[in-house]
Motif scaffolding. Structure first.
Motif, PDB file in Angstrom:
ATOM      1  N   MET A1171      37.783 -52.114 -16.327  1.00  0.00           N
ATOM      2  CA  MET A1171      38.109 -52.396 -17.582  1.00  0.00           C
ATOM      3  C   MET A1171      38.333 -53.805 -17.859  1.00  0.00           C
ATOM      4  O   MET A1171      37.784 -54.503 -18.945  1.00  0.00           O
ATOM      5  CB  MET A1171      39.270 -51.652 -18.220  1.00  0.00           C
ATOM      6  CG  MET A1171      39.051 -49.904 -18.047  1.00  0.00           C
ATOM      7  SD  MET A1171      37.803 -49.549 -19.162  1.00  0.00           S
ATOM      8  CE  MET A1171      37.425 -47.758 -18.746  1.00  0.00           C
ATOM      9  N   LYS A1172      39.010 -54.413 -16.978  1.00  0.00           N
ATOM     10  CA  LYS A1172      39.232 -56.043 -17.019  1.00  0.00           C
ATOM     11  C   LYS A1172      37.932 -56.623 -17.003  1.00  0.00           C
ATOM     12  O   LYS A1172      37.554 -57.660 -17.822  1.00  0.00           O
ATOM     13  CB  LYS A1172      40.048 -56.447 -16.114  1.00  0.00           C
ATOM     14  CG  LYS A1172      41.441 -56.110 -16.313  1.00  0.00           C
ATOM     15  CD  LYS A1172      42.234 -56.747 -15.160  1.00  0.00           C
ATOM     16  CE  LYS A1172      43.881 -56.297 -15.372  1.00  0.00           C
ATOM     17  NZ  LYS A1172      44.518 -56.300 -14.134  1.00  0.00           N
ATOM     18  N   PRO A1175      35.878 -55.317 -21.159  1.00  0.00           N
ATOM     19  CA  PRO A1175      36.650 -55.066 -22.157  1.00  0.00           C
ATOM     20  C   PRO A1175      36.317 -54.047 -23.299  1.00  0.00           C
ATOM     21  O   PRO A1175      36.938 -53.273 -23.602  1.00  0.00           O
ATOM     22  CB  PRO A1175      37.445 -56.309 -22.476  1.00  0.00           C
ATOM     23  CG  PRO A1175      37.121 -57.392 -21.819  1.00  0.00           C
ATOM     24  CD  PRO A1175      35.836 -56.865 -21.053  1.00  0.00           C
ATOM     25  N   GLU A1176      35.025 -54.307 -23.475  1.00  0.00           N
ATOM     26  CA  GLU A1176      34.362 -53.862 -24.512  1.00  0.00           C
ATOM     27  C   GLU A1176      34.270 -52.271 -24.184  1.00  0.00           C
ATOM     28  O   GLU A1176      34.053 -51.489 -25.077  1.00  0.00           O
ATOM     29  CB  GLU A1176      32.812 -54.369 -25.012  1.00  0.00           C
ATOM     30  CG  GLU A1176      31.855 -54.176 -23.966  1.00  0.00           C
ATOM     31  CD  GLU A1176      31.995 -54.936 -22.681  1.00  0.00           C
ATOM     32  OE1 GLU A1176      32.814 -55.745 -22.706  1.00  0.00           O
ATOM     33  OE2 GLU A1176      30.877 -55.021 -21.912  1.00  0.00           O
ATOM     34  N   ALA A1178      36.549 -50.626 -22.738  1.00  0.00           N
ATOM     35  CA  ALA A1178      37.765 -49.842 -22.987  1.00  0.00           C
ATOM     36  C   ALA A1178      37.840 -49.699 -24.491  1.00  0.00           C
ATOM     37  O   ALA A1178      38.369 -48.550 -24.977  1.00  0.00           O
ATOM     38  CB  ALA A1178      38.932 -50.875 -22.907  1.00  0.00           C
ATOM     39  N   GLN A1179      37.367 -50.422 -25.359  1.00  0.00           N
ATOM     40  CA  GLN A1179      37.497 -50.226 -26.886  1.00  0.00           C
ATOM     41  C   GLN A1179      36.774 -48.918 -27.169  1.00  0.00           C
ATOM     42  O   GLN A1179      37.156 -48.199 -28.000  1.00  0.00           O
ATOM     43  CB  GLN A1179      36.733 -51.501 -27.642  1.00  0.00           C
ATOM     44  CG  GLN A1179      37.929 -52.643 -27.583  1.00  0.00           C
ATOM     45  CD  GLN A1179      39.345 -52.305 -28.124  1.00  0.00           C
ATOM     46  OE1 GLN A1179      39.350 -51.378 -29.082  1.00  0.00           O
ATOM     47  NE2 GLN A1179      40.337 -52.946 -27.814  1.00  0.00           N
ATOM     48  N   ASP A1194      48.717 -51.355 -24.028  1.00  0.00           N
ATOM     49  CA  ASP A1194      47.632 -52.285 -23.828  1.00  0.00           C
ATOM     50  C   ASP A1194      46.165 -51.563 -23.764  1.00  0.00           C
ATOM     51  O   ASP A1194      46.125 -50.719 -22.789  1.00  0.00           O
ATOM     52  CB  ASP A1194      47.830 -53.063 -22.457  1.00  0.00           C
ATOM     53  CG  ASP A1194      46.897 -53.947 -21.937  1.00  0.00           C
ATOM     54  OD1 ASP A1194      46.436 -54.912 -22.546  1.00  0.00           O
ATOM     55  OD2 ASP A1194      46.344 -53.262 -20.859  1.00  0.00           O
ATOM     56  N   LEU A1196      43.378 -52.144 -22.298  1.00  0.00           N
ATOM     57  CA  LEU A1196      42.863 -51.975 -20.926  1.00  0.00           C
ATOM     58  C   LEU A1196      43.716 -50.849 -20.108  1.00  0.00           C
ATOM     59  O   LEU A1196      42.864 -50.307 -19.502  1.00  0.00           O
ATOM     60  CB  LEU A1196      42.665 -53.463 -20.234  1.00  0.00           C
ATOM     61  CG  LEU A1196      41.827 -54.538 -21.081  1.00  0.00           C
ATOM     62  CD1 LEU A1196      41.970 -55.797 -20.277  1.00  0.00           C
ATOM     63  CD2 LEU A1196      40.494 -54.111 -21.602  1.00  0.00           C
TER      64      LEU A1196
END
Lengths: 1218, 495
Positions: A1171-1172, A1175-1176, A1178-1179, A1194, A1196
């Motif tokens: 995820m790090k 990050p997109e 995760a969204q 958070d 992520l």
């Protein structure tokens, strides 16, 4: 077994293969199957010991169906008699096994002599033979099939474990374990136990607080208190209801080709919840559902009536070509088989066509049960009239509607009183006036009063040709043989245009505008036209634009789109195909665009039209003879609401031979004489002919919302007969009259209930159900008066008096009217025309219509009710609806359980026969199903078949004990559930040892606790509960949670759009509230074996397919739940291990084992890395589902944890009842 | 490696036998099967991304290779829901052009049950075929202009002109055709075949259903025709849909990619094994296997439905509509792709054929949409050598009446007709270039070699190597079979 490290196993699957292999190869040849290992019973029993051996090895050739060499072993008389092909020998010589041919043959060493023959590859074991020998030695006694013997209490043998038994159940289980060399497992730990019993009894998992409290509670009564709490909960009632819904084949749509919305289903479902919650005794529970309408001397409570919705919950197909009686017969037969499946555990269906091959159910027995349901007041096929069922119903008003109805009814009563008063006054006045006037020129007076109220008169004496060319010109542009194959042809383009983006956009804009304006979307067949549905269309259209590969708009939408486009002025010739349909008008019945008009007998009035008639000598002047003909009056003629009085007066001549009969329509009519009705439901009125007798029906929806009378005597055929009908406008069959040749004729009242509109209607331009005004002749689904003739048709807007009818027949008849009678009738006519009466009548009508409008808008629940007249029942050859054989009278299955002559021969009697404590099946069947719900399988595994082909009970004495206890407790359902879950047997650990698996793979003997995959609804509810999303709202309308786009397209002609703008929280109701469309199973529950509810089902398979994993990993419903679960977990603690422990506890209600925790941690870390890095992603993951994302979390971390919660919820323990 | 040295199938067989030897009966056998599933599961895990190999058989079915030599290995069942008019397409009756407008002789019409939509008509005038017929091929088969492409391959086809059905309403007739009984609740042909023969591809469902989605449908399909009925539900047909998710739920949620999914599956696998260690429940092993298959399906389903690797000339063969997802043409192409990958039974359903009104205008577009794709499918299979062991059938649930519904006029239609209709078959051991059975001169009754629906199903099973009387399932106290209590193999259509 070899102890292996689980995680190393996964990496190297081969090691496990070895492990398993060892179990199997070393576990072979257990003592249980060695001859002699299981002792031979002291007294072998026909049902338990002997019959299974014979059934498996011998009956195929020597049973009920086939008797090779004349031997049948299932019948003691034959089996012990002399063998026809082996004189002097007997297969069985009671008391003397040595002389019994059976024993000689099965134990012979000579392979050619031995039975069963070698080709069958069957042979009896030494133990089998020993059992047979002992049984013969003891006299070879036969018994009835076990299930037909009333249960008796047999105490179990004592065992070493009796001291740990909690109740009787355990003693029976222990006895069997001991017999089979098994021993009970240790009790389950408390965490497991509360999880098991809570999920089992309520369908929902316990909360962590509940788990902690129970684990900490060392009161010896803690478990019992827990069980009591669960049994008292509404969730328990919901779960039991959910199970019963399968048996009730409950759904929200009708099924079949159209599969539109049924009249309201949910009140019945909600009644079930309240019945289970209040613990309505099972006998009442069943009696109410089968015969609630007959309780309290036919004055049932609302609830009792509602319960009978059970009988009406089945499929109700309809197709354009369906024959009502055929479909009605299907319903009757469906209920007959339901009695077998749900209550008796018998496969009655076999006896529909022939005597049951194995069980003691004859074909006549089948139809004797069917005879109870054959009385129900309903018709088959497309019997829905805009939501009004075709049989009895219960109004289901909203509180507001209830109030409105109350007020409207009060208003009707008030107007009625005013009208009665006005009529009384006017009558007094009229009597005085008539008395004062001389009675000369009576004929003239009568004629004048008739003429004044004559709306139409067709003498059929002449006709002229009219021209309909303008209507038909479009149609003629393309004649037969024109068939453009060219994809660029206008027609091809038109077809494709309907589903192309521009059409979609147009529709979308149109619907959006309608939605904004609060308007209903027109012409969506059979559907609720609520905003939900409209929004569903919008959403689907949106999805289609986004994904051009999605299914295109289906039929109803295309039809609707055509209308919208035409209405919007899209006159492009591309639409000419649709245009023609809409403009066709009188279409195919009219030849070549030309039509014969028939003049009105009243100067200045519009003509009617006739088509394809022969002009013949009439009763007066010319008449019309029918042959594929149409006779239709002018527009607006003969169109009456039920509140309006009117008379029809005509002459008819019936053909003498063949008589008008139609074996496909025993309910008639065999011919329509006159009708003013459009829709297929016959709303309006019809004069028909059935078996030579005229019938007159005023109908909202047949047969229940209908007034119907029939002539007692047949009408003479072959000559002109003068027929007059009158109706007084008071919605009662008593106000309907038949006059034949001027004289009042005796009638039978067949139906007398009409509270809704009888105003004929229907589109004038549709192939189906069109309304052309008062007509005779052919039309869709109408049977014409072929070769019959009509003349002198007159429509009068008032109920004629007898004197007037006599006058119309022959003015000379007036001479026989007495003076006082004449005066009375004149006064009556005069009073009816009095302006104050006319005015009061108008206001009364208005009030009635206002009330009717409210009544029509109120939703309705179909309930059971019998028709007023007894309908004879017959054996139907091979079940065919009109292949009548001998008559049968209603009764139960005599050879299963004798009928009690004191019982009424109606559904109430049937229900009482079922619930008779001596009935051998009813209690056993239901306790067996309860057992199945707790232990995964029934004591009788074939829960729907207790007949001779079903499986024998694994614990017959236990089954009998439970059945007897059930009856003794007053059919107390909760008592039985409690008994079962309180038992030590239920509370055992459910882990499986290799030895147990080998000896008892299906856990039939219960040496361990229950363990099986959760039912579909429980899996989904469990995820909702773990996530905290579950909305515990009880009952009400079915809901539409997430479903894949376009899920309803193409499976039916009705309801093709899945509604989508559901309020957010309604996405998270318990699964039992999800809308069930019979043709489109609930996608994410279907995969987990939820039945489609086309038929009743009392046992679900437990399958295991890859699609299940796909649902649990990918379905929005679950992914959203995983996210919410992740939020809960992250909120629970700052410490990672604490979080993961909470996750496991929420998902599985136990703390993770160290290995599990380690694996979970590893997954979390790798997900965090992923995820790090992106990050997109995760969204995207967090945006799934309607519920808001926790702003504190958070993103992520939350996304990574969501992947992890998904993983944990997909491990077997998370969806296994264990 | 160890796993390479032991064939899991062999292991499974050994274990099954060892249990059988104990003669413990069904329960133990079921457990053995579960365990066998477990072995396969673990074998499958050995390679997380197995190559798309037809032939890795995870499920042999109840009969394995059947009762006798199979001529067909798979079936493509093409169904025109609503009913094709045999009079206007394949059942050539030249006299009808002459009889146009005259009354159907009562001796022909008889007293058979007809739909209540036209049974109130008192005249039944003959409506001439709406299109001219031509002769095709070596066999000289007459086919109407509505099916020119199919006509062109007549030498590859086996026509049956003498099939009939007692059902004259859509759903009952359709359900009878596909399950052997007119009410819902029995297993469909595809489910029976899946149950009997298993599957040849572990990565795709054995029984796939595709419905055309592009045209208006007054009469739609019914899931009863791909239901597993009382057979285990895994034998139910899996619907392949048009759009981005061909199989429901096959697509990962947004934000989850293939690697992540692999991690999840590995996690589930590991933990499940741990749970198995604890519970000893063999069902867990089976679950692991199913998750692995789910994972493989996620790859194999998009792969099979993505036609970007098909050359232009192939697409052209199927006609212009093949380029639109959800069309019958596209589904035909997908059927060929599925067949190549070992899918056993494919049901292609086209809808909207119920032309009670204006058949002359409405039938042609439907024919146009299916004619070329049908022909292309047969030809394509033949070119690839697949037609030999693939049975293709083309049918509707019944036929349509020779008489006009609603009289003779520009809007004449044809009503439902069960008395006789025409179907055709190709490949899979059928005899090409022949026509079996004959209807009378009015295409109203069977004149020669009547074929019942059960006969057709018996024949299909026969071609698959199955004796239809011996493929049974015990349910509710009775051994049920696809052909109920009837059915005769139609010897005349066998090659």
């Amino acid at each position: 077994m070899t102890k292996l490290s689980p995680l190393s196993l996964a990496a190297g699957g081969g090691a496990l293969v070895v492990g398993l292999f060892l179990i199997l190869s070393h576990g072979g040849a257990p003592a249980v199957t060695e001859p002699g290992a299981v002792p031979i019973p002291d007294r072998p029993d026909w049902n338990w010991d002997v019959r299974p051996i014979l059934s498996q090895n011998c009956f195929a050739c020597h049973g009920q169906a086939t008797q090779k060499a004349g031997l049948r072993l299932d019948d003691r008389e034959v089996a012990t008699g002399e063998l026809p092909e082996n004189k002097g020998h007997r297969a069985i010589v009671p008391g003397n096994p040595g002389k019994s041919e059976l024993i000689k043959r099965v134990s012979s060493q000579d392979i050619d002599f031995r039975m069963p023959p070698k080709e069958t590859h069957k042979s009896l074991s030494a133990r089998d033979i020993a059992i047979l020998e002992r049984w013969i030695d003891q006299g070879a006694s036969y018994k009835k099939h076990w299930a037909y013997i009333t249960p008796t209490l047999v105490h179990p043998a004592r065992t070493q474990w009796d001291s740990q038994a909690i109740n009787e159940i355990d003693r029976y289980i222990y006895a069997k374990l001991a017999e089979n060399g098994l021993s009970p497992s240790k009790p389950a730990d408390r965490e497991t136990l509360i999880n098991r019993v809570t999920l089992d009894l309520t369908g929902l998992p316990p909360t962590l607080e509940e788990v902690d409290a129970f684990v900490a509670d060392d009161d010896p009564k803690a478990y019992e208190r827990l069980v009591d709490r669960l049994l008292a909960s509404t969730e328990y009632a919901e779960r039991q209801t959910n199970i019963w819904l399968d048996a009730a084949r409950y759904a929200d749509t009708r099924g079949g080709l159209n599969d539109g919305q049924r009249p309201l289903s949910y009140p019945y479902r909600d009644w079930l919840i309240s019945a289970f919650k209040q613990n309505l005794p099972y006998d009442q529970f069943v009696i109410w559902q089968l015969a609630g309408d007959k309780l309290n001397g036919g004055k049932p409570t609302r609830e009792q009536l509602l319960a009978t919705a059970f009988l009406k919950a089945g499929r109700q197909d309809s197709e354009g070509g369906s024959i009502d009686e055929e479909f009605r017969t299907n319903y009757v037969q469906e209920r007959t088989e339901l009695i077998g499946k749900d209550f008796l555990g018998l496969t009655l269906g076999c006896a529909k066509c022939h005597d049951h091959k194995y069980d003691v159910i004859s074909q006549a027995d089948y139809y004797a049960i069917a005879a109870f349901f054959n009385q129900m007041d309903e018709r088959g096929g497309g019997g829905f009239n805009r939501g009004t069922p075709q049989g009895p119903y219960l109004l289901w008003p909203s509180p507001k509607q209830s109030e409105q109805l109350h007020e409207a009814h009060a208003a009707t009563l008030a107007r009625q009183a005013e009208y009665d008063e006005a009529l009384r006054a006017a009558r007094a006045k009229a009597e005085a006036a008539v008395a004062a006037a001389p009675l000369d020129r009576l004929a003239e007076q009568v004629k004048a009063s008739i003429d004044e109220d004559t709306q139409a008169y067709y003498p059929f004496d002449d006709a002229y040709v009219g021209d309909l060319t303008p209507l038909m010109v479009d149609a003629q542009k393309q004649g037969p043989g024109v068939y453009p194959q060219d994809p660029n042809s206008p027609l091809q383009k038109a077809l494709r245009k309907m589903t192309r983006p521009e059409a979609i956009e147009f529709l979308q804009a149109k619907i959006a505008a309608d939605v904004a304006a609060g308007k209903p979307v027109p012409n969506l067949s059979g559907a609720s036209k609520s905003g939900r549905r409209r929004a569903g269309m919008l959403a689907d259209l949106e999805a289609m634009k986004a994904d051009p590969g999605l299914p295109r708009l289906a039929s109803q939408e295309v039809e609707w789109a055509l209308e919208q486009l035409i209405a919007a002025g899209y006159t492009d010739e591309l639409l000419s195909d649709g245009g023609i349909i809409k403009k066709r008008g009188l279409r195919t019945w009219l030849k070549e665009g030309r039509v014969l008009w028939t003049r009105s007998g009243i100067p200045g009035r519009e003509p009617g039209f006739v088509s394809n008639v022969t002009f013949v000598d009439g009763a007066r002047g010319k008449g019309v003879q029918m042959h594929d003909s149409v006779v239709a009056t002018a527009k607006g003629v003969g169109m009456f609401e039920r509140t309006q009085p009117y008379s029809l007066d005509f002459w008819v001549r019936l053909r003498p031979e063949p008589a008008y009969v139609d074996s496909t329509r025993p309910e008639g009519p065999a011919a329509n004489v006159l009708y003013s009705s459009g829709s297929v439901n016959g709303q309006g009125y019809e004069i028909g002919l059935l078996e030579g007798r005229l019938t007159y029906a005023i109908t909202h929806n047949a047969p229940y919302e209908q007034l119907k009378i029939s002539l007692r005597d047949p009408v003479p055929a072959g000559r002109w007969v003068h027929v007059t009908t009158t109706y007084d406008g008071h919605s009662s069959a008593k106000g309907m009259r038949f006059y034949i040749d001027g004289k009042l004729a005796p009638v039978t009242i067949e139906h007398d209930h009409l509270t809704l509109s009888a105003l004929p209607q229907g589109p004038a331009d549709s192939l189906f159900f069109a309304y052309y005004g008062l007509s005779s002749g052919t039309n869709f689904n109408r049977t014409e008066l072929v070769d019959g003739a009509l003349d002198e048709l007159r429509v009068i807007t008032r109920a004629l008096t007898p004197m007037e009818v006599a006058y119309l027949h022959n003015p000379a008849l007036l001479a026989s009217v007495t003076e006082s009678d004449a005066r009375r009738q004149l006064a009556e006519i005069r009073a009816a025309k009095d302006p104050t009466v006319v005015d009061a009548k108008a206001r009364l009508s208005a009030a009635q219509i206002a009330e009717q409008k409210i009544r029509a808008a109120i939703r309705k629940v179909m309930v059971a009710g019998d028709q007023p007249l007894y309908r004879k029942s017959f054996v139907l050859d091979r079940g065919v609806y009109n292949a009548y054989r001998q008559e049968v009278k209603p009764q139960g299955l005599p050879r299963v359980f004798a009928w009690n002559e004191k019982l009424p021969r109606d559904r109430l009697g049937l229900a009482q026969w079922l619930m008779d404590p001596k009935n051998p099946l009813t209690a056993r069947v239901y306790v067996n199903r309860m057992w199945q719900s707790h232990f995964g399988t029934g004591i009788v595994q074939t829960v729907e078949d207790f007949g001779t082909q079903g499986t024998n009970p694994s614990h017959p004495e236990l089954l009998d004990y439970l059945a007897i206890e059930f009856i003794k407790s007053g059919w107390d359902i909760k008592h039985m559930h409690k008994l079962m879950v309180m038992s030590a047997t239920y509370r055992q650990d459910s882990n499986i040892t290799p030895e147990n698996l080998e000896k008892d793979p299906r856990n039939t003997l219960l040496e361990r606790g229950p363990r099986f995959r959760m039912p579909a609804e429980v899996i989904r509810d469990n995820a909702l509960m773990a996530s905290g999303l579950l909305l515990k709202q009880v009952g009400g309308d079915s809901v539409f949670p997430y479903a894949p786009p376009a899920i309803w397209y193409g499976v039916a002609t009705g309801l093709t759009v899945y509604p989508t703008n559901v309020p957010d929280d309604q996405m998270h109701r318990r699964s039992m509230y999800t809308y069930v469309k019979r043709n489109a199973p609930v996608a994410n529950l279907d995969v987990f074996d939820m039945p489609n509810r086309n038929d009743a089902s009392v046992s679900r398979p437990i399958s295991n397919t890859p699609l299940q994993g796909l649902v649990l990993l990918n379905d929005t419903q679950f992914v959203e739940a995983y996210r919410k679960l992740a939020e809960r977990v992250l909120r629970a603690s700052a410490d990672e291990d604490q979080q993961l422990t909470t996750l496991w506890r929420l998902a599985v209600r136990r703390s993770p084992r160290a290995t599990e925790l380690a694996a979970t941690r590893k997954l979390l870390h790798s997900e965090l890395e992923r995820m790090k890095a992106k990050p997109e992603k995760a969204q995207k993951l967090l945006s799934i589902g309607v519920s808001p994302v926790d702003p504190e979390a958070d993103p992520l971390e939350l996304a990574a944890m969501t992947v992890v919660t998904a993983g944990v919820m997909n491990t077997p323990d998370a969806y296994t009842l264990r | 490696m160890f796993r390479k040295s032991i064939d899991p199938q062999v292991l499974a067989n050994i274990s099954r036998r060892s249990i059988l030897r104990t003669s413990m009966g069904l329960g133990a056998l079921a457990a053995a099967e579960l365990l066998a599933g477990g072995f396969k599961a673990i074998a499958a895990t050995a390679n997380p991304k197995p190559a798309m190999a037809a032939g890795s058989a995870p499920d042999q079915g109840k009969l394995g290779t059947g009762h006798f030599r199979a001529r067909a290995k798979r079936v493509i069942d093409i169904h025109m829901k609503g009913a094709v008019s045999q009079v206007d397409t394949f059942d050539y009756k030249p006299e009808l052009f002459k009889y146009h407008g005259t009354e159907l002789p009562p001796s022909v019409k008889g007293t058979a049950k007809i739909s209540s939509m036209s049974n109130a008509q008192s005249t039944f005038p003959v409506l001439a075929p709406i299109a001219p017929f031509k002769q095709y091929g070596q066999c000289g088969r007459w086919v109407s202009d509505l099916f020119r492409h199919v006509g062109a391959i007549a030498d590859d086809l086996t026509f049956i002109h003498s099939i009939w059905t007692p059902q004259v309403n859509h759903d009952p007739a359709d359900i009878l055709m596909h399950t052997g009984f007119q009410l819902p609740g029995r297993p469909s042909t595809g489910a029976w075949i899946n149950y009997a023969l298993g599957t040849d591809n572990a990565n795709l469902p054995a029984f796939v259903v595709m419905k055309s989605q592009y045209q208006s449908a007054a009469v739609g399909s019914t899931p009863a025709t791909w239901s597993a009925g009382f057979l285990p539900s895994r034998h139910q047909g899996v619907e392949f849909r048009s759009g981005s998710t061909p199989v429901l739920y096959v697509e990962n949620p947004a934000g989850i990619d293939r690697d992540e999914r692999r991690d999840q599956i590995d996690f589930i696998h590991d933990v499940a094994m741990d749970q198995y260690q604890h519970s000893g429940d063999p069902e867990v092993l089976s679950k692991i296997a199913q998750y692995e298959m789910a994972y493989r399906m996620q790859e194999s389903v998009p792969e099979v439905t993505d036609i970007s690797d098909e050359p232009e000339y192939v697409l052209d063969m199927y006609g212009p509509l093949v380029r639109t997802p959800g069309t019958f043409a596209r589904n035909c192409l997908l059927a060929r792709r599925l067949v190549e990958r070992g899918v056993k039974y494919i049901n292609l359903i086209d809808v909207g054929w119920d032309h009670h009104v204006a058949i002359a205008r409405r039938h042609p577009p439907n024919c146009w949409a299916v004619d070329q794709p049908c022909a292309a499918l047969v030809t394509d299979l033949k070119q690839r050598g697949l037609l030999e062991d693939t049975l293709v059938t083309f049918k509707g649930e019944f036929g349509r009446t020779v008489y006009a519904q609603g009289g003779i006029n520009p809007n004449s239609g044809r009503d439902h007709h069960g008395g006789n209709f025409t179907i055709w078959m190709a490949g899979g051991g059928t005899k090409p270039g022949i026509a079996y059975g004959r209807s009378d001169d009015f295409s109203y009754n069977v004149a020669e070699n009547p074929v019942e629906v059960h006969d057709l199903n018996a024949t299909m099973l026969y071609l698959l190597g199955i004796d239809h009387t011996r493929l049974t399932f015990h349910y509710q106290g009775r051994d049920f079979r696809l052909t109920d209590v009837a059915g005769q193999v139609i010897q005349g259509v066998l090659a």
